[in-house]
Design a protein around this motif. Sequence first.
Motif, PDB file in Angstrom:
ATOM      1  N   HIS A  52       6.533  15.324  -3.015  1.00 54.60           N
ATOM      2  CA  HIS A  52       7.547  15.845  -2.096  1.00 54.60           C
ATOM      3  C   HIS A  52       8.149  14.726  -1.257  1.00 54.60           C
ATOM      4  CE1 HIS A  52       9.523  18.548   0.729  1.00 54.60           C
ATOM      5  NE2 HIS A  52       9.336  19.494  -0.181  1.00 54.60           N
ATOM      6  N   TYR A  53       9.477  14.695  -1.202  1.00 54.38           N
ATOM      7  CA  TYR A  53      10.198  13.620  -0.503  1.00 54.38           C
ATOM      8  C   TYR A  53       9.849  13.491   0.972  1.00 54.38           C
ATOM      9  CZ  TYR A  53      13.296  17.263   1.315  1.00 54.38           C
ATOM     10  OH  TYR A  53      13.790  18.356   1.957  1.00 54.38           O
ATOM     11  N   THR A  54       9.416  14.569   1.619  1.00 57.64           N
ATOM     12  CA  THR A  54       9.134  14.466   3.052  1.00 57.64           C
ATOM     13  C   THR A  54       7.939  13.568   3.354  1.00 57.64           C
ATOM     14  OG1 THR A  54       7.771  16.460   3.093  1.00 57.64           O
ATOM     15  CG2 THR A  54      10.099  16.727   3.632  1.00 57.64           C
ATOM     16  N   PHE A  55       7.142  13.266   2.347  1.00 57.01           N
ATOM     17  CA  PHE A  55       5.985  12.400   2.582  1.00 57.01           C
ATOM     18  C   PHE A  55       6.365  10.917   2.610  1.00 57.01           C
ATOM     19  CE2 PHE A  55       3.416  16.087   0.946  1.00 57.01           C
ATOM     20  CZ  PHE A  55       2.758  16.328   2.144  1.00 57.01           C
TER      21      PHE A  55
ATOM     22  N   TYR B 229       2.341  17.609   6.055  1.00 60.85           N
ATOM     23  CA  TYR B 229       1.094  16.909   6.390  1.00 60.85           C
ATOM     24  C   TYR B 229       0.266  17.781   7.339  1.00 60.85           C
ATOM     25  CZ  TYR B 229      -1.966  13.108   8.004  1.00 60.85           C
ATOM     26  OH  TYR B 229      -3.051  12.318   8.313  1.00 60.85           O
ATOM     27  N   LYS B 230       0.949  18.350   8.327  1.00 59.97           N
ATOM     28  CA  LYS B 230       0.269  19.214   9.295  1.00 59.97           C
ATOM     29  C   LYS B 230      -0.092  20.561   8.660  1.00 59.97           C
ATOM     30  CE  LYS B 230       2.579  17.089  13.246  1.00 59.97           C
ATOM     31  NZ  LYS B 230       3.499  16.159  12.610  1.00 59.97           N
TER      32      LYS B 230
ATOM     33  N   ARG C  73      -0.697  21.368   5.627  1.00 64.98           N
ATOM     34  CA  ARG C  73      -1.796  21.280   4.654  1.00 64.98           C
ATOM     35  C   ARG C  73      -3.089  20.744   5.266  1.00 64.98           C
ATOM     36  NH1 ARG C  73       0.982  18.807  -0.791  1.00 64.98           N
ATOM     37  NH2 ARG C  73       2.674  20.317  -0.955  1.00 64.98           N
ATOM     38  N   ASN C  74      -3.040  20.471   6.578  1.00 67.17           N
ATOM     39  CA  ASN C  74      -4.207  19.975   7.300  1.00 67.17           C
ATOM     40  C   ASN C  74      -4.755  18.677   6.686  1.00 67.17           C
ATOM     41  OD1 ASN C  74      -5.884  20.189   9.480  1.00 67.17           O
ATOM     42  ND2 ASN C  74      -7.380  21.470   8.438  1.00 67.17           N
ATOM     43  N   LEU C  75      -3.848  17.804   6.280  1.00 65.78           N
ATOM     44  CA  LEU C  75      -4.253  16.567   5.602  1.00 65.78           C
ATOM     45  C   LEU C  75      -4.898  15.550   6.539  1.00 65.78           C
ATOM     46  CD1 LEU C  75      -1.190  16.128   3.219  1.00 65.78           C
ATOM     47  CD2 LEU C  75      -3.477  16.928   2.616  1.00 65.78           C
ATOM     48  N   LYS C  76      -4.622  15.674   7.839  1.00 60.92           N
ATOM     49  CA  LYS C  76      -5.197  14.696   8.772  1.00 60.92           C
ATOM     50  C   LYS C  76      -6.720  14.787   8.837  1.00 60.92           C
ATOM     51  CE  LYS C  76      -5.016  17.165  13.088  1.00 60.92           C
ATOM     52  NZ  LYS C  76      -4.114  17.892  13.891  1.00 60.92           N
ATOM     53  N   ASN C  77      -7.254  15.913   8.421  1.00 63.01           N
ATOM     54  CA  ASN C  77      -8.707  16.086   8.423  1.00 63.01           C
ATOM     55  C   ASN C  77      -9.339  15.743   7.080  1.00 63.01           C
ATOM     56  OD1 ASN C  77      -8.724  16.988  11.114  1.00 63.01           O
ATOM     57  ND2 ASN C  77      -8.131  19.036  10.449  1.00 63.01           N
ATOM     58  N   LYS C  78      -8.542  15.208   6.174  1.00 66.62           N
ATOM     59  CA  LYS C  78      -9.049  14.815   4.859  1.00 66.62           C
ATOM     60  C   LYS C  78      -9.031  13.297   4.745  1.00 66.62           C
ATOM     61  CE  LYS C  78      -7.814  19.024   2.521  1.00 66.62           C
ATOM     62  NZ  LYS C  78      -6.639  19.810   2.347  1.00 66.62           N
TER      63      LYS C  78
ATOM     64  N   SER D  92       0.846  -1.196   0.000  1.00 65.18           N
ATOM     65  CA  SER D  92       0.000   0.000   0.000  1.00 65.18           C
ATOM     66  C   SER D  92       0.878   1.242   0.000  1.00 65.18           C
ATOM     67  CB  SER D  92      -0.943   0.023   1.202  1.00 65.18           C
ATOM     68  OG  SER D  92      -0.250   0.406   2.371  1.00 65.18           O
ATOM     69  N   TYR D  93       0.337   2.313  -0.553  1.00 63.36           N
ATOM     70  CA  TYR D  93       1.042   3.600  -0.512  1.00 63.36           C
ATOM     71  C   TYR D  93       0.958   4.194   0.887  1.00 63.36           C
ATOM     72  CZ  TYR D  93       1.104   3.329  -5.586  1.00 63.36           C
ATOM     73  OH  TYR D  93       1.315   2.916  -6.871  1.00 63.36           O
ATOM     74  N   GLU D  94      -0.152   3.928   1.549  1.00 65.34           N
ATOM     75  CA  GLU D  94      -0.334   4.488   2.894  1.00 65.34           C
ATOM     76  C   GLU D  94       0.772   4.029   3.841  1.00 65.34           C
ATOM     77  OE1 GLU D  94      -3.713   5.053   6.379  1.00 65.34           O
ATOM     78  OE2 GLU D  94      -4.111   3.666   4.740  1.00 65.34           O
ATOM     79  N   SER D  95       1.220   2.770   3.706  1.00 63.85           N
ATOM     80  CA  SER D  95       2.276   2.269   4.589  1.00 63.85           C
ATOM     81  C   SER D  95       3.618   2.958   4.328  1.00 63.85           C
ATOM     82  CB  SER D  95       2.418   0.757   4.459  1.00 63.85           C
ATOM     83  OG  SER D  95       2.821   0.410   3.151  1.00 63.85           O
ATOM     84  N   LEU D  96       3.770   3.561   3.153  1.00 62.49           N
ATOM     85  CA  LEU D  96       4.994   4.300   2.812  1.00 62.49           C
ATOM     86  C   LEU D  96       4.908   5.775   3.204  1.00 62.49           C
ATOM     87  CD1 LEU D  96       5.389   2.891  -0.802  1.00 62.49           C
ATOM     88  CD2 LEU D  96       6.912   2.396   1.121  1.00 62.49           C
ATOM     89  N   PHE D  97       3.719   6.210   3.601  1.00 61.85           N
ATOM     90  CA  PHE D  97       3.439   7.625   3.815  1.00 61.85           C
ATOM     91  C   PHE D  97       3.740   8.054   5.252  1.00 61.85           C
ATOM     92  CE2 PHE D  97       0.679  11.269   4.593  1.00 61.85           C
ATOM     93  CZ  PHE D  97       0.936  12.032   3.465  1.00 61.85           C
ATOM     94  N   SER D  98       4.434   9.175   5.377  1.00 58.05           N
ATOM     95  CA  SER D  98       4.760   9.708   6.701  1.00 58.05           C
ATOM     96  C   SER D  98       3.721  10.734   7.132  1.00 58.05           C
ATOM     97  CB  SER D  98       6.134  10.370   6.687  1.00 58.05           C
ATOM     98  OG  SER D  98       6.357  11.012   7.926  1.00 58.05           O
ATOM     99  N   LYS D  99       3.016  10.405   8.194  1.00 60.26           N
ATOM    100  CA  LYS D  99       2.037  11.340   8.742  1.00 60.26           C
ATOM    101  C   LYS D  99       2.708  12.302   9.730  1.00 60.26           C
ATOM    102  CE  LYS D  99      -1.867   8.433   7.826  1.00 60.26           C
ATOM    103  NZ  LYS D  99      -2.849   7.499   8.293  1.00 60.26           N
ATOM    104  N   ARG D 100       4.024  12.169   9.874  1.00 54.06           N
ATOM    105  CA  ARG D 100       4.790  13.085  10.726  1.00 54.06           C
ATOM    106  C   ARG D 100       5.373  14.248   9.936  1.00 54.06           C
ATOM    107  NH1 ARG D 100       8.495   9.144  14.461  1.00 54.06           N
ATOM    108  NH2 ARG D 100       6.825   8.347  15.778  1.00 54.06           N
TER     109      ARG D 100
END
Length: 117
Positions: A84-87, A62-63, A65-70, A50-58
């Motif tokens: 962007h590499y930080t993701f 992420y913060k 762009r307020n992505l946690k609420n999407k 999955s892409y989600e397992s590769l994704f950094s929520k830290r």
Amino acid sequence: MKKIYYLSTCDTCKRIIEELNLPSDFIFQDIKKESITKEQIEEMKALAESYESLFSKRARLYKERNLKNKELSEDDYKELISEHYTFLKRPVIIIGDSIFIGNSKKVVESAKQAVHG
């Protein structure tokens, strides 16, 4: 393939690389200096499932762009990592058909076992 995707400016990545004592046949890719390609993201996803397992929520973005609420889809995660590499959760270590994502103690220990048997 033996490869590690990391950030040379990240102290956690540096500590893990030192701890793993990676052999010289490893390919090191500093994702800030050498961008990850869509093909590389696809390779990682095939191993991670999955892409989600590769994704950094830290990631700071992420913060910001307020992505946690999407509600993010797999395609959203893929696009954000490409953008962007930080993701990308770091480090990502690939050894043959195995992938180790992130810096949790458990992941680092599993990677160490895979590297040194």
